[in-house]
Design a protein around this motif. Structure first.
Motif, mmCIF file in Angstrom:
data_model
loop_
_atom_site.group_PDB
_atom_site.id
_atom_site.type_symbol
_atom_site.label_atom_id
_atom_site.label_comp_id
_atom_site.label_asym_id
_atom_site.label_seq_id
_atom_site.Cartn_x
_atom_site.Cartn_y
_atom_site.Cartn_z
ATOM 1 N N LYS A 30 0.850 -1.188 0.000
ATOM 2 C CA LYS A 30 0.000 0.000 0.000
ATOM 3 C C LYS A 30 0.885 1.238 0.000
ATOM 4 C CE LYS A 30 -4.055 -1.979 2.018
ATOM 5 N NZ LYS A 30 -5.221 -1.761 2.819
ATOM 6 N N HIS A 32 1.816 5.027 1.009
ATOM 7 C CA HIS A 32 1.588 5.990 2.074
ATOM 8 C C HIS A 32 0.969 7.248 1.465
ATOM 9 C CE1 HIS A 32 2.377 8.817 5.347
ATOM 10 N NE2 HIS A 32 2.509 7.753 6.119
ATOM 11 N N PRO A 33 -0.094 7.791 2.073
ATOM 12 C CA PRO A 33 -0.805 8.913 1.454
ATOM 13 C C PRO A 33 0.010 10.207 1.345
ATOM 14 C CG PRO A 33 -1.707 8.428 3.621
ATOM 15 C CD PRO A 33 -0.734 7.340 3.302
ATOM 16 N N ILE A 34 0.940 10.427 2.244
ATOM 17 C CA ILE A 34 1.717 11.672 2.211
ATOM 18 C C ILE A 34 3.080 11.467 1.554
ATOM 19 C CG2 ILE A 34 2.839 13.438 3.632
ATOM 20 C CD1 ILE A 34 0.553 13.035 5.651
ATOM 21 N N HIS A 36 4.180 8.859 -0.268
ATOM 22 C CA HIS A 36 4.139 8.111 -1.529
ATOM 23 C C HIS A 36 5.175 6.991 -1.581
ATOM 24 C CE1 HIS A 36 1.241 10.961 -3.013
ATOM 25 N NE2 HIS A 36 2.050 11.944 -2.677
#
Length: 84
Positions: A30, A32-34, A36
């Motif tokens: 997955k 990471h949203p911040i 990347h």
């Protein structure tokens, strides 16, 4: 009406010490949203193995099913790769 599209997961058997039950570890990547960066996220599920055909270290395919016990909601479909 039964749902025909059941989830299928592929994972590795990490425990086969219980009777007719295996513990399968599913590893997913997955982002990471911040930051990347891709991270490995793993989870363990208990699956029903009626014929006790899988062993420790095998790569298996499991499919979701009705609740079989308190924690078992998956069934073994096939052993994809035997452990060495």
């Amino acid at each position: 009406m039964a749902r025909e599209n059941k989830k299928e997961l592929i994972g590795k058997v990490v425990s086969d010490k219980m009777s007719k039950t295996i513990v399968v570890e599913i590893v997913q990547r997955k982002m990471h949203p911040i930051y990347h960066k891709y991270l490995k996220v793993s989870r363990r599920v208990k699956a029903h193995d009626e014929r006790e055909e899988s062993k420790l270290g095998d790569k298996v395919k499991i499919i979701e099913s009705r609740p079989i016990s308190k924690e078992k909601r998956w069934m073994l479909v096939e052993v994809l790769e035997k452990s060495k």
